[in-house]
Design an enzyme around this catalytic site. Structure first.
Site, PDB file in Angstrom:
ATOM      1  N   LYS A 170       6.087 -20.288  39.506  1.00 51.28           N
ATOM      2  CA  LYS A 170       5.411 -19.937  37.812  1.00 51.28           C
ATOM      3  C   LYS A 170       4.126 -18.699  38.217  1.00 51.28           C
ATOM      4  O   LYS A 170       4.285 -18.127  36.654  1.00 51.28           O
ATOM      5  CB  LYS A 170       4.838 -20.788  37.038  1.00 51.28           C
ATOM      6  CG  LYS A 170       6.114 -22.096  37.108  1.00 51.28           C
ATOM      7  CD  LYS A 170       5.764 -23.111  36.181  1.00 51.28           C
ATOM      8  CE  LYS A 170       7.333 -24.021  35.504  1.00 51.28           C
ATOM      9  NZ  LYS A 170       7.746 -24.603  36.930  1.00 51.28           N
TER      10      LYS A 170
HETATM   11  C1  LIG Z   1       9.168 -24.843  37.493  1.00 48.97           C
HETATM   12  C2  LIG Z   1       9.353 -25.596  38.620  1.00 48.97           C
HETATM   13  C3  LIG Z   1      10.786 -25.167  39.029  1.00 48.97           C
HETATM   14  C4  LIG Z   1      11.985 -25.133  37.503  1.00 48.97           C
HETATM   15  O1  LIG Z   1      12.299 -23.984  37.234  1.00 48.97           O
HETATM   16  P1  LIG Z   1      13.320 -23.402  36.254  1.00 48.97           P
HETATM   17  O2  LIG Z   1      12.977 -22.586  36.364  1.00 48.97           O
HETATM   18  O3  LIG Z   1      12.660 -24.300  35.252  1.00 48.97           O
HETATM   19  O4  LIG Z   1      14.612 -23.888  36.898  1.00 48.97           O
HETATM   20  C5  LIG Z   1      10.731 -26.038  40.151  1.00 48.97           C
HETATM   21  N1  LIG Z   1       9.913 -26.405  41.425  1.00 48.97           N
HETATM   22  C6  LIG Z   1       8.778 -26.018  40.632  1.00 48.97           C
HETATM   23  C7  LIG Z   1       8.089 -26.931  41.596  1.00 48.97           C
HETATM   24  C8  LIG Z   1       8.122 -25.473  39.152  1.00 48.97           C
HETATM   25  O5  LIG Z   1       7.065 -25.204  39.005  1.00 48.97           O
END
Ligand SMILES: *Cc1c(COP(=O)(O)O)cnc(C)c1O
Length: 502
Positions: free
Chosen positions: A112
């Site tokens: 993120k």
């Molecule tokens: C947010 C997240 C995801 C999922 O990603 P999306 O964009 O919501 O599909 C997968 N793995 C981790 C570690 C995350 O923080």
């Protein structure tokens, strides 16, 4: 090409990228999308000569046309010049017969960061001089800390993060409550993640509060539906392709596949945007955990959220409504916003919708979907560590098993997206590779044991966090969230002396 965004639920909406970033989502509750995306593709040959930041500038110039060149350069340079611990930003590692795209080299060790380092920088160029914006975020763990780091100490911006008391991991909590900066506020709430999320939505829609805040302060969100968070993620699909060309795995123009661990469908949707913009991709392999509402959808075309919710060892994928899937429905229905609105109304009213055979077929052309149970996640972590010496986090591991299933059908070169450092979810990882030492009460020791056994380095931010002073100790009732927001708006924007407390 049309230079404005529209809504997935009403194509008479027309709004600039800057306004779309400021608003987050449309008044009709739809998401902002770029019509005709793909009519005007990027020059792949040229992209392959660029470094990460310059690929980012090229992608942003295409998708955020009302930002000036100077604004884009400034945003990208600020986001990625010093906050990632790899020069490549998102390096690719070769493992067995596939590649792992490591998205966890940012300041909070989760993918993120890629979006949330850039979104605040873009927001800066959206605000005019007398605008102030307070970001409100409900988090189940990863988003909160990544958003805090992105918005920390930016002028005219503040951020409040609500997390469920007792509902996030020890590391995630420590990461949040030790955040520095004069405009960052964190509160635990007595309730679960849904309570936090629901109340944040109520606060956004509270007209009285809006009046009380006046015309200078607006509230906004750092949620993954914001195009300012989605578009930065398009970049690493191009960049990882470039890395495979550079290491000789593929030649320019060859197709690749991507496997993406999925929650809100933002990450994998960004990959689809890259494909529309000209990246040669054969298939996107979408991986869920036991919350596999999408995997079921791919079989029958019925999206049904009326199902039990599981808490898994890949908690960032514990989601029942993948918000960004709405954007895929828009493109795959031939940009039919009336059709999307009908589906979303069905979802709201009945908890489910069914797409036409044509739409399902169009989706299946580009996407394959499967899921991993917790047991399979642990087995995958163990298998890849023992066979290949590579340590995966549980989210990446959820992708691994689905990838292996898909590779039986198609041997196109494969890139598996790794969305978090294994140390961020150290208990699940330790349980898989050193079950005797795994100890949920002494997380730091478990991290050290894991590092000693595997030689995988602990990211600096996760090592340092244990020694930082706790700065955010508030625990509040969910009914007091709005009051808290008002107080923190005062503290952050009008009363600097008080802003370091709490
Ligand atoms: C947010 C997240 C995801 C999922 O990603 P999306 O964009 O919501 O599909 C997968 N793995 C981790 C570690 C995350 O923080």
């Amino acid at each position: 090409m049309n230079k404005n965004y529209t809504s997935t639920r009403n194509d008479s909406v027309s709004i600039s990228a800057k306004e779309a970033i400021k608003k987050g989502f449309a008044d009709d509750k739809g998401l902002f999308v770029y019509p005709d995306l793909g009519n005007d593709q990027l020059d792949l040959e040229k992209i392959l000569t660029l470094d990460y930041k310059n690929i980012a500038k090229t992608v942003l110039a295409k998708l955020l046309p009302d930002f000036s060149k100077g604004e884009i350069n400034d945003s990208v340079d600020n986001a990625y010049s010093s906050s990632f611990d790899s020069d490549k930003i998102t390096p690719v590692a070769a493992v067995d017969n596939f590649h792992i795209l490591e998205l966890f080299h940012g300041p909070t060790s989760a993918f993120k960061d890629v979006g949330l380092q850039l979104l605040p920088q873009l927001m800066k160029h959206v605000l005019t001089d007398d605008n102030k914006v307070m970001i409100l975020t409900a988090t189940s763990g990863d988003t909160g800390k990544a958003a805090l780091e992105g918005f920390k100490d930016l002028k005219n911006m503040g951020i409040i993060v609500f997390y469920p008391d007792g509902g996030v991991s020890k590391i995630q909590k420590l990461q949040m409550i030790t955040t520095g900066g004069n405009n960052t506020k964190v509160a635990a709430i007595k309730g679960n993640f849904d309570d936090a999320q629901t109340n944040v939505k109520l606060i956004f829609n509270d007209k009285t509060l809006k009046e009380q805040l006046g015309s200078t302060v607006s509230l906004s969100s750092a949620n993954s539906i914001n195009i300012g968070r989605l578009i930065p993620q398009v970049v690493y699909y191009f960049d990882s392709y470039k890395q495979l060309v550079e290491d000789g795995t593929i030649k320019t123009g060859n197709k690749v596949n991507f496997t993406v661990p999925t929650g809100n469908f933002g990450d994998v949707l960004a990959g689809y945007y890259a494909k529309l913009l000209g990246l040669p991709v054969n298939k996107f392999v979408v991986a869920c955990n036991e919350n596999n509402v999408l995997a079921t959808f791919f079989e029958h075309g019925i999206y049904d959220r009326n199902r039990p919710f599981f808490q898994t060892i890949a908690p960032s994928m514990d989601i029942q409504i993948s918000s960004n899937f709405e954007r895929l429905l828009y493109y795959k229905s031939g940009e039919n916003s009336q059709y999307v609105k009908q589906l979303m109304d069905d979802l709201e009213n009945n908890g489910k919708y069914e797409v036409s055979k044509d739409v399902l077929k169009a989706i299946q052309e580009d996407f394959y979907c499967g899921y991993s149970t917790d047991k399979e996640i642990e087995e995958s972590i163990k298998e890849v560590y023992e066979k290949d010496g590579y340590l995966m986090d549980p989210h990446t591991a959820a992708g691994y098993k689905v990838m292996r299933d898909y590779q039986k059908l198609d041997d196109t070169p494969m890139i598996l997206l790794s969305t978090a450092s294994p140390y961020k979810f150290v208990n699940a990882v330790a349980t898989a590779v050193l079950p005797e030492e795994a100890n949920s009460d002494n997380v730091l020791q478990t991290m050290k044991d894991l590092a000693a056994k595997t030689n995988a380095p602990i990211p600096e931010n996760l090592q340092k966090v244990w020694d930082l002073p706790v700065r955010h100790e508030s625990v509040i009732q969910k009914s007091d969230m709005e009051k808290y927001v008002k107080e923190q708006v005062e503290a952050v924007f009008y009363d600097k002396d008080q802003s370091s407390s709490n």
